[in-house]
Motif scaffolding. Sequence first.
Motif, PDB file in Angstrom:
ATOM      1  N   PRO A 127       1.333  -1.091 -12.193  1.00 21.56           N
ATOM      2  CA  PRO A 127       0.926  -0.758 -10.724  1.00 21.56           C
ATOM      3  C   PRO A 127       0.639   0.801 -10.541  1.00 21.56           C
ATOM      4  N   GLN A 128      -0.495   1.352 -10.028  1.00 17.01           N
ATOM      5  CA  GLN A 128      -0.642   2.825  -9.881  1.00 17.01           C
ATOM      6  C   GLN A 128      -1.133   2.979  -8.853  1.00 17.01           C
ATOM      7  N   ASN A 129      -1.075   4.104  -8.179  1.00 14.66           N
ATOM      8  CA  ASN A 129      -2.094   4.969  -7.208  1.00 14.66           C
ATOM      9  C   ASN A 129      -3.133   5.924  -8.001  1.00 14.66           C
ATOM     10  N   PHE A 130      -4.404   5.399  -7.859  1.00 18.12           N
ATOM     11  CA  PHE A 130      -5.380   6.164  -8.634  1.00 18.12           C
ATOM     12  C   PHE A 130      -6.199   6.896  -7.521  1.00 18.12           C
ATOM     13  N   LYS A 131      -6.572   8.226  -8.130  1.00 20.66           N
ATOM     14  CA  LYS A 131      -7.684   9.040  -7.238  1.00 20.66           C
ATOM     15  C   LYS A 131      -8.934   8.608  -8.068  1.00 20.66           C
ATOM     16  N   VAL A 132     -10.047   7.967  -7.188  1.00 17.02           N
ATOM     17  CA  VAL A 132     -11.054   7.456  -8.030  1.00 17.02           C
ATOM     18  C   VAL A 132     -12.344   7.717  -7.231  1.00 17.02           C
ATOM     19  N   ARG A 133     -13.420   7.733  -8.078  1.00 17.82           N
ATOM     20  CA  ARG A 133     -14.624   8.138  -7.539  1.00 17.82           C
ATOM     21  C   ARG A 133     -15.417   6.742  -6.821  1.00 17.82           C
ATOM     22  N   ILE A 182      -6.219  -2.618  -4.525  1.00 22.32           N
ATOM     23  CA  ILE A 182      -6.649  -3.832  -5.186  1.00 22.32           C
ATOM     24  C   ILE A 182      -5.093  -4.748  -5.472  1.00 22.32           C
ATOM     25  N   LEU A 183      -5.071  -5.904  -4.769  1.00 18.43           N
ATOM     26  CA  LEU A 183      -3.785  -6.317  -4.900  1.00 18.43           C
ATOM     27  C   LEU A 183      -4.005  -7.639  -5.575  1.00 18.43           C
ATOM     28  N   LEU A 213       0.843  -1.150  -0.201  1.00 16.35           N
ATOM     29  CA  LEU A 213      -0.034  -0.040  -0.257  1.00 16.35           C
ATOM     30  C   LEU A 213       1.063   1.288  -0.097  1.00 16.35           C
ATOM     31  N   THR A 214       0.504   2.379  -0.946  1.00 20.98           N
ATOM     32  CA  THR A 214       1.291   3.454  -0.951  1.00 20.98           C
ATOM     33  C   THR A 214       0.284   4.642  -0.828  1.00 20.98           C
ATOM     34  N   SER A 215      -1.159   4.638  -0.963  1.00 20.93           N
ATOM     35  CA  SER A 215      -2.050   5.730  -1.096  1.00 20.93           C
ATOM     36  C   SER A 215      -1.784   6.552  -0.078  1.00 20.93           C
ATOM     37  N   ASP A 216      -1.645   6.323   1.189  1.00 22.33           N
ATOM     38  CA  ASP A 216      -1.313   7.466   2.100  1.00 22.33           C
ATOM     39  C   ASP A 216       0.015   8.144   1.916  1.00 22.33           C
ATOM     40  N   HIS A 217       1.087   7.214   1.467  1.00 18.89           N
ATOM     41  CA  HIS A 217       2.326   7.960   1.291  1.00 18.89           C
ATOM     42  C   HIS A 217       2.109   9.009   0.129  1.00 18.89           C
ATOM     43  N   ARG A 249     -14.345  10.411  -3.124  1.00 21.89           N
ATOM     44  CA  ARG A 249     -13.430  10.100  -3.867  1.00 21.89           C
ATOM     45  C   ARG A 249     -12.484   9.552  -2.526  1.00 21.89           C
ATOM     46  N   ARG A 250     -11.607   8.533  -3.100  1.00 26.08           N
ATOM     47  CA  ARG A 250     -10.312   8.199  -2.457  1.00 26.08           C
ATOM     48  C   ARG A 250      -9.381   7.722  -3.124  1.00 26.08           C
ATOM     49  N   ILE A 251      -8.042   7.786  -2.478  1.00 28.65           N
ATOM     50  CA  ILE A 251      -6.873   7.126  -3.220  1.00 28.65           C
ATOM     51  C   ILE A 251      -6.878   5.568  -3.050  1.00 28.65           C
ATOM     52  N   VAL A 252      -6.691   4.544  -4.176  1.00 30.27           N
ATOM     53  CA  VAL A 252      -6.607   3.288  -4.251  1.00 30.27           C
ATOM     54  C   VAL A 252      -5.225   2.884  -4.962  1.00 30.27           C
TER      55      VAL A 252
END
Length: 439
Positions: free
Chosen positions: A298-304, A351-352, A170-174, A285-288
């Motif tokens: 692999p990505q960090n997405f800002k998603v609805r 999502i892993l 996980l890296t969304s908070d980072h 929204r949240r970061i996933v």
Amino acid sequence: MGALTFKRGIHPSHSKDSTEKKPIKIYMPKGDLVFPMLQHIGAPCKPLVKKGDKVLMGQKIGEPQGFVSSPIHATVSGTVKAIKDVLHPNGSKVQAIVIENDGEYTEIETMKERKDYKNLSREEIINIIKEAGIVGMGGATFPTFIKLSPPPEKKIDHIIVNGAECEPYLTSDHRIMIEETQRVVKGLEIILHLFPNAKGVIGIEDNKPDAIKAMKEAVKGISNISVATLKTKYPQGAEKQLIYSITKREVPAGGLPADVGCIVQNIDTVVAIHRAVLRGRPLMRRIVTVSGGAIKEPQNFKVRIGTSYRELIEAAGGFTEEPAKVISGGPMMGLALFSLDVPVIKGSSSILCLTKKEAVVNEESNCIRCGKCVSICPMNLLPLELNKFAINNEDDLFVKYKGMNCIECGACSYICPSNRHLTHSIRTTKRTIMAKKKK
């Protein structure tokens, strides 16, 4: 002074290399959006719309049905296509509202308002947070307005922002701490406005030096906010362990953080408070993080909220190979999925998609009583004994040996040389005991 930490714990490979340096990418949904009426701990919401209704972005579509509940809002404008039972990321079937996106993203009027929190009363701020549908976004999804409303006798002197993000992958908070630094600080200042005698501490593991540097720079000159460097260790981000690391206070068994003068909020939850109070925006929204060896890009997405997991996997390039396991959340505490056709909800942190090598589950063998599970348990429990009580359906002994205090972090299963499914058996027994109490 060295990095702060708690007693015991483990050191799994952090597996964050593929996304920790990747900026958050905005993803706009292509298909219908699905809004389960259960996206929080507590009672499900009741739909406020019906099939055929036109809705606007930010409009409340789910009404709480209990005190421990949180409203749900449309994250796009469009038409209600259906109200039906759908598959939830937790594996259950729940009622949901399906909205056909019109692609216009027309907002409700209140989302255009701007407010100064210093001119608002405590009650007004709490109500804004409540009506915005904000919950704990670290995964627990406990309604935030309740956390921020402790009994008067609980004197809060620490507001702790959880930036540990100790789960592997996980890296969304980072990324939030690097890219939305000021929003984190402003959100914390709003919370501190509610608790004028408290100080704010942002706890970050030392495997995120860029985030530590960014947050320290952002809080320079703010006397009541500091950044605490935490030792990289799992489960550093668990609420009780985080409190001990920073304050050396122990939350009593069955107790709450407020019992020791603390409130803990996730990084993204604090940003959501900023957006709600200052910009009039409900939680939409949240970061996933989309990652794992089976993911091509692999990505960090800002998603609805309401977007399909399947869409996000496709946006990350799809699979390099058929995944052996797909997990909603982290590998230690997340839930394995049997379908990709589930929606992003408020608690969806990642999502892993794991390869056979990453997801290998070895066959159990007999316990050798090595004591490793005891030596690393962050709750000071006896997992090998609890596992035995669980297998033998000895509920009384399970409770006597404090099995209900298990935080289900998975550390004992990780460390066990006999590959005992310790956490699974303990979790299952806890659920069974709680279900019996409800009858």
